[in-house]
Motif scaffolding. Structure first.
Motif, PDB file in Angstrom:
ATOM      1  N   SER A 141       0.758  -1.334   0.032  1.00  0.00           N
ATOM      2  CA  SER A 141       0.033   0.082  -0.083  1.00  0.00           C
ATOM      3  C   SER A 141       0.769   1.185   0.114  1.00  0.00           C
ATOM      4  O   SER A 141       1.815   1.613   0.913  1.00  0.00           O
ATOM      5  N   THR A 142       0.459   2.067  -1.109  1.00  0.00           N
ATOM      6  CA  THR A 142       1.302   3.307  -0.823  1.00  0.00           C
ATOM      7  C   THR A 142       0.769   4.754  -1.734  1.00  0.00           C
ATOM      8  O   THR A 142      -0.710   4.299  -2.017  1.00  0.00           O
ATOM      9  N   THR A 143       1.089   5.358  -2.468  1.00  0.00           N
ATOM     10  CA  THR A 143       0.642   6.483  -3.015  1.00  0.00           C
ATOM     11  C   THR A 143       1.084   6.395  -4.481  1.00  0.00           C
ATOM     12  O   THR A 143       2.102   5.506  -4.719  1.00  0.00           O
ATOM     13  N   ILE A 144       0.618   7.150  -5.512  1.00  0.00           N
ATOM     14  CA  ILE A 144       0.684   7.102  -6.801  1.00  0.00           C
ATOM     15  C   ILE A 144       1.143   8.457  -7.176  1.00  0.00           C
ATOM     16  O   ILE A 144       0.483   9.390  -6.728  1.00  0.00           O
ATOM     17  N   VAL A 145       2.536   8.465  -7.767  1.00  0.00           N
ATOM     18  CA  VAL A 145       2.996   9.672  -8.327  1.00  0.00           C
ATOM     19  C   VAL A 145       2.818   9.874  -9.697  1.00  0.00           C
ATOM     20  O   VAL A 145       2.905   8.838 -10.336  1.00  0.00           O
ATOM     21  N   ASN A 168      13.470  10.941   4.683  1.00  0.00           N
ATOM     22  CA  ASN A 168      13.762   9.608   4.449  1.00  0.00           C
ATOM     23  C   ASN A 168      13.148   9.082   3.025  1.00  0.00           C
ATOM     24  O   ASN A 168      12.214   9.550   2.432  1.00  0.00           O
ATOM     25  N   PRO A 169      13.839   8.227   2.313  1.00  0.00           N
ATOM     26  CA  PRO A 169      13.217   7.521   0.868  1.00  0.00           C
ATOM     27  C   PRO A 169      11.965   6.930   1.186  1.00  0.00           C
ATOM     28  O   PRO A 169      12.001   6.416   2.364  1.00  0.00           O
ATOM     29  N   PHE A 170      11.041   7.268   0.444  1.00  0.00           N
ATOM     30  CA  PHE A 170       9.650   6.836   0.419  1.00  0.00           C
ATOM     31  C   PHE A 170       9.055   5.938  -0.707  1.00  0.00           C
ATOM     32  O   PHE A 170       9.095   6.631  -1.889  1.00  0.00           O
ATOM     33  N   PRO A 171       8.714   4.863  -0.702  1.00  0.00           N
ATOM     34  CA  PRO A 171       8.494   4.090  -1.992  1.00  0.00           C
ATOM     35  C   PRO A 171       7.064   4.467  -2.374  1.00  0.00           C
ATOM     36  O   PRO A 171       6.119   4.198  -1.642  1.00  0.00           O
ATOM     37  N   ALA A 172       6.985   5.020  -3.605  1.00  0.00           N
ATOM     38  CA  ALA A 172       5.633   5.145  -4.274  1.00  0.00           C
ATOM     39  C   ALA A 172       5.619   4.564  -5.428  1.00  0.00           C
ATOM     40  O   ALA A 172       6.632   3.811  -6.077  1.00  0.00           O
ATOM     41  N   PHE A 173       4.551   4.409  -6.064  1.00  0.00           N
ATOM     42  CA  PHE A 173       4.433   3.793  -7.661  1.00  0.00           C
ATOM     43  C   PHE A 173       3.924   4.917  -8.434  1.00  0.00           C
ATOM     44  O   PHE A 173       3.559   6.018  -8.078  1.00  0.00           O
ATOM     45  N   ALA A 174       4.313   4.750  -9.714  1.00  0.00           N
ATOM     46  CA  ALA A 174       3.818   5.459 -11.074  1.00  0.00           C
ATOM     47  C   ALA A 174       3.480   4.779 -11.948  1.00  0.00           C
ATOM     48  O   ALA A 174       3.922   3.448 -12.108  1.00  0.00           O
ATOM     49  N   PRO A 175       2.531   5.183 -12.781  1.00  0.00           N
ATOM     50  CA  PRO A 175       2.240   4.451 -13.896  1.00  0.00           C
ATOM     51  C   PRO A 175       3.686   3.916 -14.662  1.00  0.00           C
ATOM     52  O   PRO A 175       4.449   4.531 -14.926  1.00  0.00           O
TER      53      PRO A 175
END
Lengths: 178, 389
Positions: A141-145, A168-175
């Motif tokens: 679970s995360t956000t999408i950028v 801190n580095p934060f794991p997001a997802f992108a298309p």
């Protein structure tokens, strides 16, 4: 007296030795890891419930690696981080880097929510549960950028990317690139 | 053959509640809890000396015993308050049946906390009551309310459902609350009001979510034999269960048709001699509107994704509410959405009132059998079949 077993734990792509008592109990891993110490993890995540079961995940984040626990006995992945494999009860578990490929499984937009650095709810904040490519039902679970709201939908392929939050580095997802 | 020896052996013998309020002023949780308990014991025709078991999450049981001056107990429990009150009822039922005690006062206190209520955040005496223990949730933490919202999005996606389907649940609860003097949200709403409501977490808006309130509900639970000797009509616990699966984290649960509700319904069905054709009233949980749609499908009233159409087919225009097969009203008290957020305790109280014939102007004539499915998906799905004697 029971023997102390040597166990391999892979952190950030590097295999490091870790002593594990077998038994007395799960979750007591006497690590001899170099690199990011337990103390540094606690210092970098002061408002997060870091414990002996999930500290490898946070160590991984600090090195921009998304780690998910995988069972060395049966090969199954599982979330959230646990000291035992729910599939086969092996306690030989490795926090293992995932490919970063996945598909949006659940998708919502927060119009309000808890305060977080860089999150302004004036633009509804996307939160996605991403099904990871490694295994059916394995989700993060995360956000999408890097995406307009209109283009986001359940079923969309996405790729891991890194943003910063609270230093801190934060794991997001992108298309994913088409 | 399902082993279920406790069937019909334990009964509700009384119930009491405080007023439900969006702001109870300077009252503490103990104050609310104690009032509900005294009312329940009086409703049962008993006194403090008749109680020998005590069960409830907050305040802890022995402090409630002390406050109420209950002279002696032989059993108590204060299970963690994790979103459903039914676990307290199940434990009390088992304690009475086993002989650990004979007559239990079981209570549930609900109290607006600073994270859920801006008004509560202004009360300096509530600031110490935090559920997070110093840990700050992140926006991306998919649990609790966010978890249900996330699966609501999947429901729209998989079934091509619409937000209006959620809205039907909100309208039903509000219409019924109009007949409940203790409900906090009583002014009627229509679909236009629902669609105009402020969005909180898309796809769920303010009217998809229960209302934080102050109050308490309590029940007297004893053996069926004892209950028959007391003044009110006994309400027997015919069947009851919890239902949880292994992957019960909100973001890891397998899917819309495989979570705690599936286990609950399968188990309740196997334990109960009474089922959908026998029920006079139905109480599916509605802490989020979407949960009600899922219960209607899980219990077998309609197929997956068909709850919206089912509600439309069974809509009663005269009362502007859902009346299943023209006969069975649903959440007659207004549910958590409009009576107020009680984590399922209000649903149980209403079922007990209806089956005892104590529901006042909203009494369903001849109500003898109630099915209840309190709780959500992940760790608090529960089912109850109650019948009056």
């Amino acid at each position: 007296m029971r023997p102390i077993q040597l166990q391999n734990i892979s952190i950030s792509g590097t295999v490091r030795a870790c002593r594990t008592a077998d038994p007395p109990c799960d979750g007591v891993k006497e690590t001899v890891l170099s690199g990011i110490s337990d103390a540094e993890v606690l210092e970098r995540y002061p408002r997060t419930a870091v414990d002996h079961d999930n500290k490898y995940f946070y160590q991984g984040l600090l090195e921009r690696k998304l780690l998910v626990n995988r069972c060395n006995a049966c090969g199954r992945w599982h979330q959230p981080p646990r000291p035992i494999c729910p599939s086969c009860w092996s306690r030989d578990i490795t926090a293992t880097e995932v490919s970063g490929e996945g598909v949006i499984h659940l998708l919502i937009f927060l119009h309000q929510g808890p305060p977080a650095a860089g999150v302004d709810y004036a633009t509804p904040h996307p939160v996605a549960v991403v099904e990871l490519a490694e295994q059916e039902g394995l989700r993060f679970s995360t956000t999408i950028v890097n995406a307009d709201r209109e283009t986001l939908r359940i079923g969309l392929p996405v790729t891991l990317t890194w943003i910063e939050r609270d230093g801190n580095p934060f794991p997001a997802f992108a298309p994913a690139a088409v | 053959m399902t082993r279920y020896p406790v069937k019909d052996k334990v009964a509700f013998a009384g119930t009491g509640a405080t007023a439900f309020s969006r702001d109870s002023g300077e009252r503490s949780q103990l104050s609310l809890c104690a009032e509900a308990c005294t009312r329940a014991v009086e409703n049962a025709g008993l006194t403090a000396a008749d109680i020998d078991g005590i069960a409830g999450a907050v305040p802890i049981a022995y402090k409630v015993q002390s406050a109420l001056g209950i002279p002696e107990t032989t059993w108590w429990t204060s299970p963690p308050q994790e979103g459903s009150f039914v676990q307290v009822i199940l434990e009390a039922m088992n304690a009475v049946y086993s002989g650990a005690c004979n007559t239990v006062i079981a209570y549930h206190t609900f109290y607006r906390l600073p994270w859920a209520s801006r008004a509560a955040a202004k009360d300096p005496f509530r600031r110490m009551l935090s559920i997070t223990g110093g840990v700050s949730p992140a926006p991306e933490d998919v649990w609790g309310s966010v978890g249900y919202t996330a699966w609501a999005s999947r429901y729209l996606y998989e079934y091509g459902a619409s937000r209006e389907d959620f809205g039907l649940v909100a309208v039903n609860s509000r219409s019924n609350a109009g007949r409940n003097p203790n409900a906090v949200m009583r002014s009627p709403i229509g679909m236009d009001d629902y669609l105009a409501a402020r969005m909180i977490r898309w796809p769920l808006s303010l009217l998809d979510m229960d209302v934080p309130i102050d109050g308490a509900v309590a029940f007297v639970i004893t053996t069926a034999e004892r209950a028959r000797d007391l003044p009110g009509r006994p309400v027997l616990i015919h069947a009851a269960t919890a239902g949880v699966i292994d992957r019960n984290e909100e973001d890891q649960t397998p899917g819309l048709r495989n979570h705690g509700q599936r286990v609950t319904v399968e188990t309740l069905r196997a334990r109960s001699d009474l089922w959908l054709d026998d029920m006079d009233v139905y109480y599916p949980y509605d802490g989020f509107s979407f949960i009600t749609l899922s219960w209607l499908e899980a219990i077998g009233l309609c197929g997956p994704g068909e709850a919206g159409a089912f509600i439309r087919d069974n809509w009663d225009d005269k009362t502007n509410s859902l009346v299943i097969h023209g006969k069975v009203p649903v959440n007659t008290h207004g549910g958590s959405l409009s009576e107020g957020g009680t984590q399922g305790a209000g649903h149980i109280r209403e079922a007990v009132l209806q089956l005892r014939g104590e529901a006042g102007e909203r009494q369903v004539l001849g109500a003898n059998t109630a099915i209840l499915t309190p709780g959500g998906f992940f760790f608090n799905a529960h089912g109850l079949v109650l019948r009056a004697e």
